[in-house]
Design an enzyme around this catalytic site. Structure first.
Site, PDB file in Angstrom:
ATOM      1  N   LEU A 154      41.900  40.558  44.106  1.00  0.00           N
ATOM      2  CA  LEU A 154      42.992  40.925  43.196  1.00  0.00           C
ATOM      3  C   LEU A 154      44.226  40.070  43.468  1.00  0.00           C
ATOM      4  O   LEU A 154      44.571  39.826  44.617  1.00  0.00           O
ATOM      5  CB  LEU A 154      43.401  42.388  43.411  1.00  0.00           C
ATOM      6  CG  LEU A 154      42.330  43.475  43.300  1.00  0.00           C
ATOM      7  CD1 LEU A 154      42.946  44.843  43.569  1.00  0.00           C
ATOM      8  CD2 LEU A 154      41.676  43.436  41.924  1.00  0.00           C
ATOM      9  N   GLY A 256      55.677  23.605  42.280  1.00  0.00           N
ATOM     10  CA  GLY A 256      56.760  24.553  42.567  1.00  0.00           C
ATOM     11  C   GLY A 256      57.290  24.335  43.971  1.00  0.00           C
ATOM     12  O   GLY A 256      57.066  23.281  44.575  1.00  0.00           O
ATOM     13  N   CYS A 263      49.333  36.666  51.297  1.00  0.00           N
ATOM     14  CA  CYS A 263      47.936  36.259  51.502  1.00  0.00           C
ATOM     15  C   CYS A 263      47.774  34.800  51.900  1.00  0.00           C
ATOM     16  O   CYS A 263      47.281  34.505  52.985  1.00  0.00           O
ATOM     17  CB  CYS A 263      47.136  36.546  50.237  1.00  0.00           C
ATOM     18  SG  CYS A 263      47.241  38.286  49.777  1.00  0.00           S
ATOM     19  N   LYS A 323      56.370  35.201  43.564  1.00  0.00           N
ATOM     20  CA  LYS A 323      55.915  34.706  42.259  1.00  0.00           C
ATOM     21  C   LYS A 323      56.386  35.733  41.236  1.00  0.00           C
ATOM     22  O   LYS A 323      56.894  36.798  41.616  1.00  0.00           O
ATOM     23  CB  LYS A 323      54.403  34.535  42.227  1.00  0.00           C
ATOM     24  CG  LYS A 323      53.628  35.836  42.437  1.00  0.00           C
ATOM     25  CD  LYS A 323      52.132  35.646  42.258  1.00  0.00           C
ATOM     26  CE  LYS A 323      51.433  36.987  42.269  1.00  0.00           C
ATOM     27  NZ  LYS A 323      50.012  36.915  42.063  1.00  0.00           N
TER      28      LYS A 323
HETATM   29  C1  UGA Z   1      45.979  35.507  46.169  1.00  0.00           C
HETATM   30  C2  UGA Z   1      44.669  35.151  45.441  1.00  0.00           C
HETATM   31  O1  UGA Z   1      44.966  34.455  44.239  1.00  0.00           O
HETATM   32  C3  UGA Z   1      43.856  36.424  45.131  1.00  0.00           C
HETATM   33  O2  UGA Z   1      42.598  36.073  44.556  1.00  0.00           O
HETATM   34  C4  UGA Z   1      43.616  37.177  46.443  1.00  0.00           C
HETATM   35  O3  UGA Z   1      42.915  38.405  46.215  1.00  0.00           O
HETATM   36  C5  UGA Z   1      44.947  37.499  47.088  1.00  0.00           C
HETATM   37  O4  UGA Z   1      45.662  36.272  47.347  1.00  0.00           O
HETATM   38  C6  UGA Z   1      44.660  38.199  48.393  1.00  0.00           C
HETATM   39  O5  UGA Z   1      44.092  37.557  49.303  1.00  0.00           O
HETATM   40  O6  UGA Z   1      44.856  39.422  48.486  1.00  0.00           O
HETATM   41  P1  UGA Z   1      48.371  36.436  45.390  1.00  0.00           P
HETATM   42  O7  UGA Z   1      48.785  36.355  46.824  1.00  0.00           O
HETATM   43  O8  UGA Z   1      48.689  37.650  44.608  1.00  0.00           O
HETATM   44  O9  UGA Z   1      46.766  36.276  45.270  1.00  0.00           O
HETATM   45  O10 UGA Z   1      49.059  35.203  44.679  1.00  0.00           O
HETATM   46  P2  UGA Z   1      48.636  33.990  43.751  1.00  0.00           P
HETATM   47  O11 UGA Z   1      48.795  34.343  42.334  1.00  0.00           O
HETATM   48  O12 UGA Z   1      47.336  33.448  44.169  1.00  0.00           O
HETATM   49  O13 UGA Z   1      49.803  32.957  44.136  1.00  0.00           O
HETATM   50  C7  UGA Z   1      49.997  32.551  45.500  1.00  0.00           C
HETATM   51  C8  UGA Z   1      51.158  31.607  45.617  1.00  0.00           C
HETATM   52  O14 UGA Z   1      50.844  30.335  45.059  1.00  0.00           O
HETATM   53  C9  UGA Z   1      52.447  32.055  44.914  1.00  0.00           C
HETATM   54  O15 UGA Z   1      53.556  31.780  45.725  1.00  0.00           O
HETATM   55  C10 UGA Z   1      52.489  31.223  43.648  1.00  0.00           C
HETATM   56  O16 UGA Z   1      53.776  31.023  43.130  1.00  0.00           O
HETATM   57  C11 UGA Z   1      51.878  29.923  44.149  1.00  0.00           C
HETATM   58  N1  UGA Z   1      51.285  29.123  43.068  1.00  0.00           N
HETATM   59  C12 UGA Z   1      50.155  29.545  42.438  1.00  0.00           C
HETATM   60  C13 UGA Z   1      51.893  27.919  42.708  1.00  0.00           C
HETATM   61  O17 UGA Z   1      52.927  27.510  43.274  1.00  0.00           O
HETATM   62  N2  UGA Z   1      51.315  27.167  41.720  1.00  0.00           N
HETATM   63  C14 UGA Z   1      50.190  27.575  41.073  1.00  0.00           C
HETATM   64  O18 UGA Z   1      49.713  26.825  40.184  1.00  0.00           O
HETATM   65  C15 UGA Z   1      49.607  28.787  41.428  1.00  0.00           C
END
Ligand code: UGA
Length: 435
Positions: A154, A256, A263, A323
């Site tokens: 998730l 970014g 996580c 985020k």
């Molecule tokens: C992440 C994983 O995407 C989930 O599949 C997983 O279940 C979760 O960790 C976990 O281990 O519990 P999450 O931490 O909610 O989910 O966040 P993401 O949406 O994956 O984003 C992580 C970071 O990467 C954020 O700081 C976001 O801003 C950054 N990000 C993401 C970018 O800078 N660029 C992108 O293109 C995507």
């Protein structure tokens, strides 16, 4: 099915509510009495899109119940899911397993010869299933149970959507009886998603390997953004062009200030630690960790550079959560950047706004910054607008109004939220990333 979930955090609560909505009878156990009281009184303890409605509905129907008592929560249960935290160990940075092992030991006390499956939902190092099994066996030799690894994928902010629309369900099981029970649990998803049955150790690895890969993808696009700035290319055009290749895919290519959250930072550190433990070079992951931390420092320097000629500058920080779509500021790049700004320029005045993250930001930054009631309040009298989190509302800021609020008209946009030409048309000096 009767399910017991241990831990009511960002993983446990949406998972519990999701399984309750599917018609299971769910007990959630948490040792924090305040949290349990709040939940029992009908208030959700975390912000997640769509969670409140499902939570209230299932609390009313009695499909979900909350308790601090392990004994009450485990009575007659078929399936126990461990969803407690595995934060980085303060000294070694490996996943700290004390909450998992404590939960296992407490569960053991209440097991009998009635068969039960115990699933680890938390992100746990390879071999944890074996360790949990031996803790329970040694504490309660009569216990009749199997351990499976059931990693959670998730995303925060999309937890409810992801629960009902999973890309895949990974099940790490060394035993057919346990696999059958998990198969039954996921029958409502039959035909809609792939069940991937593997060994317990493979399943534990899939979770870390996936998060580390995604973190690396984010770091990669940020490195390319730096490259584009020097080479005269535009990262947004480059990312779109790369993403059109289905082998690469168009997701996780947004440049970014670096990745954050509860996580990726902890899981990359834990994976690197596992590499050292098993004596395997994980150079890509090691370099991702360093590159991501350096990036946040570089971004703070860039911000200061844009106001180096301003006397007693005020910076309006837009975005504090790690985020958009979440109130979570843990390991947020925005928070690290603000801390670095104040370290490098202790007298800098910062006015910050975030649509959901201010309560948690206050626990991390205290009164070192001023908190605004909305974006325009943050911009009042500011010399620089610094966009640090990709909240959609920052994309649709009224630039006329922003301009009239600010003292100097300058934007630094670390999330590519505002169109460069539009900002310049409105008379702003605009600094972006990757072009
Ligand atoms: C992440 C994983 O995407 C989930 O599949 C997983 O279940 C979760 O960790 C976990 O281990 O519990 P999450 O931490 O909610 O989910 O966040 P993401 O949406 O994956 O984003 C992580 C970071 O990467 C954020 O700081 C976001 O801003 C950054 N990000 C993401 C970018 O800078 N660029 C992108 O293109 C995507």
């Amino acid at each position: 099915m009767k399910i017991t979930i241990i831990g009511t955090g960002y993983v446990g609560l949406p998972t519990g509510v999701g399984f309750a909505e599917l018609g299971n009878s769910v007990w959630c156990v948490d040792q924090d009495p305040n949290k349990i009281e709040t939940l029992n009184n009908g208030t959700v303890t975390i912000y997640e899109e769509g969670l409140e409605e499902l939570f209230s509905k299932n609390l009313k129907s009695g499909n979900i119940k909350f308790t601090t008592s392990m004994k009450e929560g485990l009575a007659d249960t078929d399936l126990i899911m461990i969803a407690v935290g595995t934060p980085p160990h303060p000294e070694t940075q490996e996943a700290d397993m004390k909450y998992i092992y404590a939960a296992a030991a407490e569960i053991a006390e209440h097991l009998s010869d009635r068969y039960v499956v115990i699933a680890t939902k938390s992100t746990v190092p390879v071999g944890t299933g074996d360790e949990v099994e031996s803790i329970i066996k040694s504490k309660n030799p009569m216990a009749n149970f199997d351990i499976v690894s059931l990693p959670e994928f998730l995303r925060e902010g999309f937890a409810v959507f992801d629960f009902f629309n999973p890309d895949r369900i990974v099940v790490g099981s060394n035993n057919e009886k346990a696999s059958n029970l998990i198969n039954k649990l996921y029958l409502p998803f039959d035909g809609k998603t792939k069940m991937h049955f593997v060994s317990r150790r493979s399943s534990e690895t899939i979770k870390y390997a996936s998060n580390a890969f995604l973190a690396m993808k984010v770091h990669y696009i940020n490195e390319m953004a730096n490259f584009c700035e020097k080479s005269g290319a535009n990262i947004f055009e480059v990312a779109e062009g790369m993403g059109l290749d289905s082998r690469i895919g168009n997701k996780f290519l947004n440049p970014g200030p670096g990745y954050g959250g509860s996580c990726f930072p902890k899981d990359t550190l834990a994976m690197a630690h596992m590499g050292r433990k098993f004596d395997v070079d994980l150079n890509l992951i090691e370099s991702t960790i360093k590159g991501n931390s350096d990036r946040q420092k570089q971004m703070a320097k860039r911000i200061l550079n844009t106001i180096k000629d301003v006397k007693d500058p005020t910076v309006a920080v837009l975005g504090l959560s790690f985020k958009s779509g979440t109130d979570d500021c843990r390991e947020s790049p925005a928070i690290s950047i603000v801390q670095e700004l104040l370290f490098l320029a202790p007298s800098l005045k910062i006015k910050a706004f975030d649509p959901k993250g201010i309560p948690m930001a206050k626990t991390l930054l205290g009164n070192k910054v001023e908190y605004a009631t909305d974006s325009y309040d943050a911009l009042k009298g500011a010399d620089l607008m610094a966009i640090l989190t990709e909240w959609p509302e920052f994309k649709s800021l009224n630039l006329d109004e922003a301009k009239s609020c600010m003292r100097k008209n300058c934007i630094i946009d670390l999330r590519g939220m505002i169109c460069t030409d539009k900002a310049r048309d409105y008379g702003f000096t605009y600094y972006g990333i990757g072009k």
